[in-house]
Design a protein around this motif. Structure first.
Motif, short mmCIF file in Angstrom:
data_model
loop_
_atom_site.label_atom_id
_atom_site.label_comp_id
_atom_site.label_asym_id
_atom_site.label_seq_id
_atom_site.Cartn_x
_atom_site.Cartn_y
_atom_site.Cartn_z
N UNK A 25 0.83 -1.20 0.00
CA UNK A 25 0.00 0.00 0.00
C UNK A 25 0.87 1.25 0.00
N UNK A 26 1.96 1.22 0.76
CA UNK A 26 2.82 2.40 0.92
C UNK A 26 4.10 2.23 0.09
N UNK A 27 4.32 3.13 -0.85
CA UNK A 27 5.53 3.14 -1.68
C UNK A 27 5.87 1.75 -2.23
N UNK A 28 5.03 1.21 -3.10
CA UNK A 28 5.22 -0.15 -3.59
C UNK A 28 6.51 -0.36 -4.38
N UNK A 29 7.06 0.70 -4.98
CA UNK A 29 8.28 0.55 -5.76
C UNK A 29 9.53 0.48 -4.90
N UNK A 30 9.39 0.75 -3.62
CA UNK A 30 10.52 0.74 -2.71
C UNK A 30 10.69 -0.66 -2.11
N UNK A 31 11.85 -1.26 -2.37
CA UNK A 31 12.14 -2.59 -1.83
C UNK A 31 12.65 -2.45 -0.40
N UNK A 32 11.93 -3.08 0.52
CA UNK A 32 12.30 -3.01 1.94
C UNK A 32 12.14 -4.40 2.55
N UNK A 33 13.21 -5.13 2.58
CA UNK A 33 13.15 -6.47 3.15
C UNK A 33 13.62 -6.41 4.60
N UNK A 34 12.72 -6.57 5.57
CA UNK A 34 13.08 -6.43 6.98
C UNK A 34 14.14 -7.44 7.41
N UNK A 35 15.17 -6.95 8.13
CA UNK A 35 16.20 -7.85 8.64
C UNK A 35 15.63 -8.74 9.74
N UNK A 36 14.74 -8.18 10.53
CA UNK A 36 14.10 -8.93 11.60
C UNK A 36 12.61 -8.64 11.53
N UNK A 37 11.87 -9.54 10.92
CA UNK A 37 10.46 -9.29 10.67
C UNK A 37 9.66 -9.16 11.96
N UNK B 101 10.60 -7.98 14.94
CA UNK B 101 10.80 -6.66 15.54
C UNK B 101 10.18 -5.57 14.67
N UNK B 102 10.26 -5.75 13.36
CA UNK B 102 9.66 -4.77 12.45
C UNK B 102 8.17 -4.64 12.70
N UNK B 103 7.49 -5.77 12.83
CA UNK B 103 6.05 -5.75 13.07
C UNK B 103 5.72 -5.28 14.48
N UNK B 104 6.61 -5.57 15.42
CA UNK B 104 6.37 -5.19 16.80
C UNK B 104 6.44 -3.68 17.00
N UNK B 105 7.36 -3.03 16.30
CA UNK B 105 7.59 -1.60 16.54
C UNK B 105 7.06 -0.69 15.43
N UNK B 106 6.54 -1.25 14.36
CA UNK B 106 5.97 -0.43 13.29
C UNK B 106 4.47 -0.75 13.22
N UNK B 107 3.70 0.01 13.96
CA UNK B 107 2.27 -0.29 14.08
C UNK B 107 1.52 -0.08 12.76
N UNK B 108 1.95 0.88 11.97
CA UNK B 108 1.28 1.13 10.69
C UNK B 108 1.47 -0.06 9.76
N UNK B 109 2.71 -0.53 9.65
CA UNK B 109 3.00 -1.68 8.79
C UNK B 109 2.32 -2.94 9.32
N UNK B 110 2.39 -3.16 10.62
CA UNK B 110 1.76 -4.35 11.19
C UNK B 110 0.26 -4.33 10.96
N UNK B 111 -0.35 -3.13 10.97
CA UNK B 111 -1.78 -3.02 10.69
C UNK B 111 -2.10 -3.44 9.27
N UNK B 112 -1.25 -3.06 8.31
CA UNK B 112 -1.47 -3.44 6.92
C UNK B 112 -1.28 -4.94 6.72
N UNK B 113 -0.28 -5.48 7.38
CA UNK B 113 -0.04 -6.92 7.30
C UNK B 113 -1.22 -7.68 7.89
N UNK B 114 -1.71 -7.21 9.02
CA UNK B 114 -2.82 -7.88 9.67
C UNK B 114 -4.09 -7.81 8.81
N UNK B 115 -4.27 -6.71 8.12
CA UNK B 115 -5.43 -6.59 7.24
C UNK B 115 -5.37 -7.65 6.13
N UNK B 116 -4.17 -7.87 5.61
CA UNK B 116 -4.02 -8.91 4.59
C UNK B 116 -4.34 -10.29 5.16
#
Length: 246
Positions: A170-182, A184-199
């Motif tokens: 949803x956010x900046x689809x052309x930007x490649x961002x592969x989390x080093x630690x998924x 922790x990424x989901x734990x501390x990025x509430x906006x991203x975790x919300x999008x993942x949870x919606x999926x």
């Protein structure tokens, strides 16, 4: 020789029960059964009885109680029906018992997961075991999660990749961002975790809709699988075809 009064295709369930055993394991079982056969008083009795071989293969399979076996069967058949219905994979076999409690072995259809929709369907298949339990029992056990290779972990990983590294986020689809630690990424990025949870919610809805149309079929087949322990993919597809024709 092994005594049997069924068609030679009945050997397939025995082969599936032996899955994971080494040649030495099977040789030991045959040797032990032949020894028992020689000690039988009845000279007309077969050296190795079909039922004895079947029971020997079942021993040590960590089989659950009958009630739990049915629940595991519901869970695994949820996966299997979703994989076959959505065309994401071809089921090789479904089984109850073993180290993981149950197993749905598949051969993935790689072409089917080359699109965002296909990846969402794959995620739905991973969540379909839990969805099946919820449909049949009203709730799900914790077996779908708990480890890094669990259904929930794998589904979450796919949903996260869709948002960060597959070019369809949803956010900046052309930007490649592969989390080093998924985690922790989901734990501390509430906006991203919300999008993942919606999926994940959308994928669970897909699984629910697929299984709800076959709920009676699922429950009936689960009874059969719980009793037989293993179900070949060919028999599953034949049963699905017969069910659709009714």
């Amino acid at each position: 020789m092994i005594a049997q009064d069924t068609h030679k295709n009945a050997l397939k369930p025995l082969a599936l029960l032996a899955a994971g055993m080494s040649g030495a394991d099977i040789e030991r079982i045959i040797r032990e059964l032949r020894g028992k056969g020689r000690r039988r008083d009845d000279p007309d009795a077969p050296m190795i009885a079909w039922s004895d071989l079947e029971q020997a293969l079942l021993d040590g399979k960590n089989l659950p109680s009958p009630a739990m076996a049915r629940r595991v069967a519901v869970h695994e058949l949820g996966h299997a029906l979703a994989y076959e219905t959505l065309g994401i994979a071809r089921v090789i076999h479904v089984r109850v018992g073993g180290e993981r409690g149950g197993e749905t072995r598949t051969r993935m259809n790689i072409e089917a997961i080359q699109t965002e929709a296909g990846m969402m369907h794959w995620t739905a298949c991973l969540l379909a075991g839990q969805a099946a339990e919820k449909l049949v029992y009203g709730s799900a056990l914790m077996g779908a999660g708990g480890t890094s290779d669990s259904d929930l972990a794998r589904a979450t990983s796919i949903a996260l990749d869709l948002e960060t590294s597959f070019g369809v986020g949803v956010d900046m689809p052309l930007l490649y961002r592969s989390p080093a630690n998924s985690s922790e990424t989901l734990l501390y990025n509430s906006i991203l975790s919300g999008r993942v949870y919606k999926r994940l919610e959308e994928a669970e809805t897909i699984a629910h809709e697929v299984l709800a149309r076959r709920l009676d079929f699922l429950a009936g087949l689960a009874e059969q699988l719980a009793a037989e322990i293993v179900l070949d993919g060919g028999r599953l597809r034949a049963a699905m075809a017969d069910g659709a024709a009714e």
